[in-house]
Design a protein around this motif. Structure first.
Motif, short mmCIF file in Angstrom:
data_model
loop_
_atom_site.label_atom_id
_atom_site.label_comp_id
_atom_site.label_asym_id
_atom_site.label_seq_id
_atom_site.Cartn_x
_atom_site.Cartn_y
_atom_site.Cartn_z
N ILE A 145 0.86 -1.18 0.00
CA ILE A 145 0.00 0.00 0.00
C ILE A 145 0.90 1.24 0.00
CG2 ILE A 145 -1.87 -1.18 1.23
CD1 ILE A 145 -0.98 0.42 3.75
N ALA A 146 0.30 2.42 -0.06
CA ALA A 146 1.10 3.64 -0.14
C ALA A 146 0.60 4.69 0.85
CB ALA A 146 1.06 4.21 -1.54
N VAL A 147 1.54 5.50 1.32
CA VAL A 147 1.26 6.65 2.18
C VAL A 147 2.10 7.81 1.66
CG1 VAL A 147 1.59 7.61 4.50
CG2 VAL A 147 0.66 5.31 4.23
N PRO A 148 1.54 9.00 1.53
CA PRO A 148 2.31 10.12 0.97
C PRO A 148 3.47 10.55 1.85
CG PRO A 148 -0.05 10.61 0.99
CD PRO A 148 0.14 9.38 1.82
N SER A 149 4.54 10.97 1.22
CA SER A 149 5.60 11.74 1.88
C SER A 149 5.61 13.11 1.20
CB SER A 149 6.96 11.07 1.71
OG SER A 149 7.33 11.04 0.34
N GLN A 150 6.21 14.09 1.85
CA GLN A 150 6.23 15.44 1.26
C GLN A 150 6.97 15.44 -0.06
OE1 GLN A 150 4.62 18.39 2.43
NE2 GLN A 150 5.14 18.90 0.32
N TRP A 152 7.47 12.94 -2.22
CA TRP A 152 6.70 12.26 -3.26
C TRP A 152 5.53 13.13 -3.72
CZ3 TRP A 152 2.95 7.60 -2.22
CH2 TRP A 152 2.41 7.15 -3.43
N ALA A 153 4.82 13.74 -2.77
CA ALA A 153 3.67 14.58 -3.10
C ALA A 153 4.09 15.78 -3.94
CB ALA A 153 2.98 15.05 -1.82
N ALA A 161 0.47 24.40 -3.90
CA ALA A 161 1.18 24.98 -2.76
C ALA A 161 1.73 23.85 -1.89
CB ALA A 161 0.25 25.86 -1.94
N PRO A 162 2.94 24.01 -1.32
CA PRO A 162 3.56 22.94 -0.53
C PRO A 162 2.65 22.38 0.57
CG PRO A 162 5.16 24.66 -0.95
CD PRO A 162 3.84 25.17 -1.48
N ASP A 163 1.83 23.26 1.19
CA ASP A 163 0.98 22.78 2.28
C ASP A 163 -0.26 22.05 1.77
OD1 ASP A 163 -0.18 25.04 1.23
OD2 ASP A 163 -0.77 25.90 3.16
N GLU A 164 -0.47 22.03 0.45
CA GLU A 164 -1.61 21.32 -0.13
C GLU A 164 -1.22 19.99 -0.79
OE1 GLU A 164 -3.34 23.98 -2.94
OE2 GLU A 164 -4.14 25.36 -1.42
N GLN A 165 0.08 19.82 -1.07
CA GLN A 165 0.52 18.68 -1.88
C GLN A 165 0.20 17.33 -1.23
OE1 GLN A 165 4.54 20.09 -2.19
NE2 GLN A 165 4.24 20.86 -4.28
N ILE A 166 0.48 17.21 0.06
CA ILE A 166 0.22 15.92 0.73
C ILE A 166 -1.26 15.63 0.77
CG2 ILE A 166 0.15 14.86 3.02
CD1 ILE A 166 3.01 15.22 3.32
N SER A 167 -2.07 16.65 1.01
CA SER A 167 -3.52 16.47 1.04
C SER A 167 -4.04 15.99 -0.31
CB SER A 167 -4.20 17.78 1.43
OG SER A 167 -5.60 17.64 1.42
N LEU A 168 -3.52 16.57 -1.38
CA LEU A 168 -3.93 16.16 -2.73
C LEU A 168 -3.55 14.70 -3.00
CD1 LEU A 168 -2.93 19.36 -4.75
CD2 LEU A 168 -5.25 18.44 -4.49
#
Length: 410
Positions: A145-150, A152-153, A161-168
């Motif tokens: 499975i996968a989990v985002p890192s900053q 990778w995002a 925006a950097p603060d939106e990338q992980i959420s996306l």
């Protein structure tokens, strides 16, 4: 509870209950990066709630990994800690389940001397050979499975925006894994049934060969006499179901090792060993890779092929319609777990033993006698597109459409 937290809970439950399908009294082994700790704690909680006897978490760290490649002496890349290999072998033999959580930057090792990467890939592959055989013959339950890192995002959504990338990226993962539905577990069971309808059709047809045609591609792949198509869910040695990849949209089988001829071009970048390989073409003669060309990552691709004798051949043939949900999301994930489920793909290296009749019980010699490839590596690369046609050729030479313009033709 926020919607995001609710989805995290559902994702953890899905990974535990459908991915590895943890059984009462079973040990679960989780491999993950330290920056995924918040989610991994949820997985551990869900696993114990499902009846796990023990949950073993093996942590890694991308920064530490990069420091080693930058600063360690060359000899460090010619050895692998055998106690690690023995640990997973013993756990597998004792019936443990295994969950790998991917999160690394696709560019983690960009700029590193490619020989260091190749040397470590070889030594690690050799050390983990027995464990890989357990995995590829479905002796144990396993999932990726996968989990985002900053990092990778940021690669996937560079314009956000950097603060939106992980959420996306979280939202894209939730959608790809069907976590954003009311009952992901029930939805996955239905999805498993749908893929198995394609599996049953192809197994009844029992094609002798597949012929791929697309821009930059003209390839014929012979299939072993006793080949079997598979898709979505698998069953381990004890009879427990599990889902090896989440997401998954593919049905797949094994090629005849010496029966691949022609050339094929990639349609998506391949993230391999912390580098990107892109716009590449591979040429085959009697199964063997005889030429590679790449616009980016040519040296990495060449060294992948040179990993061992078996890495000069294919081990997997996988079909995915261009209209798959991941393809339609129109997101390049730079991660094979996702990108392979947006595209027809092939794999360099070892074959899955369960893709041939009686394969789960065969020795390595018997698998080879039945046309399956063996290698210390297995690397998927994407070749499908909306322009791809695939024909199935029967034993008596009849040609039937399997794919037309990137879609199932049946």
């Amino acid at each position: 509870m926020s919607k995001f937290q609710e989805n995290l809970e559902k994702y953890a439950a899905l990974a535990v209950q459908v991915g590895v399908n943890v059984q009462r009294g079973q040990t679960l082994v989780v491999n993950a990066a330290i920056d995924t700790a918040e989610f991994i704690r949820l997985v551990v909680k869900k696993a114990y709630e499902a009846g796990a006897k023990n949950v073993v978490v093996n942590w890694n760290d991308d920064t530490v990994s990069r420091l080693k490649y930058d600063l360690a002496p060359d000899e460090a890349f010619h050895e692998y800690p055998m106690w690690r290999a023995k640990e997973v072998e013993e756990l597998a033999e004792a019936g443990a389940a295994f969950m790998s959580v991917v999160s690394s930057s696709p560019d983690l090792l960009k700029g590193v001397d490619s020989s260091r990467i190749a040397n470590f890939q070889k030594v690690a592959g050799k050390a983990m050979e027995k464990y890989r055989q357990y995995i590829q013959s479905d002796k144990v339950s396993w999932t990726v499975i996968a989990v985002p890192s900053q990092a990778w995002a940021a690669k996937v959504f560079p314009d956000a925006a950097p603060d939106e990338q992980i959420s996306l990226l979280w939202n894209a993962i939730f959608k790809a894994t069907r976590v954003n539905t009311d009952d992901p577990i029930a939805v996955w069971k239905k999805h498993d049934e749908t893929l198995h309808e394609k599996v049953e059709y192809l197994n009844k047809k029992h094609y002798k060969k597949l012929h791929y045609k697309a821009p930059g591609t003209d390839l014929t792949i012979e299939l072993p006499e006793k080949h079997l198509w598979a898709g979505a869910g698998s069953i381990n040695q004890k009879g427990d179901e599990f889902m090896a990849n989440m997401p998954t949209e593919e049905v797949f089988t094994v090629p005849q090792k010496d029966g691949v001829n022609g050339y094929i071009s990639s349609t998506k970048p391949l993230s391999f060993a912390g580098n990107i390989i892109d716009e590449f073409t591979i040429t085959f003669e009697k199964g063997r890779i005889v030429d590679t060309k790449a616009k980016e990552g040519a040296d990495i691709l060449k060294q992948l092929v040179e990993t061992d004798e078996g890495s000069h051949y294919l081990g997997e043939v996988a079909l995915v319609p261009h209209s798959s949900p991941i393809s339609q999301a129109n997101i390049l994930f730079y991660n094979t777990l996702f990108d392979e489920n947006a595209s027809n793909h092939l794999a360099i290296g070892s074959a899955y033993a369960f893709c041939i009749e009686g394969g789960k019980e065969m020795s390595q010699e018997e698998l080879a006698e039945n046309g399956l490839n063996s290698s210390i590596t297995h690397v998927d690369f994407m070749v499908g597109s909306a322009d791809m046609d695939i024909d199935g050729i029967t034993e008596d030479g009849k040609v039937e459409p399997v794919f037309r313009q990137g879609e199932w033709a049946f």
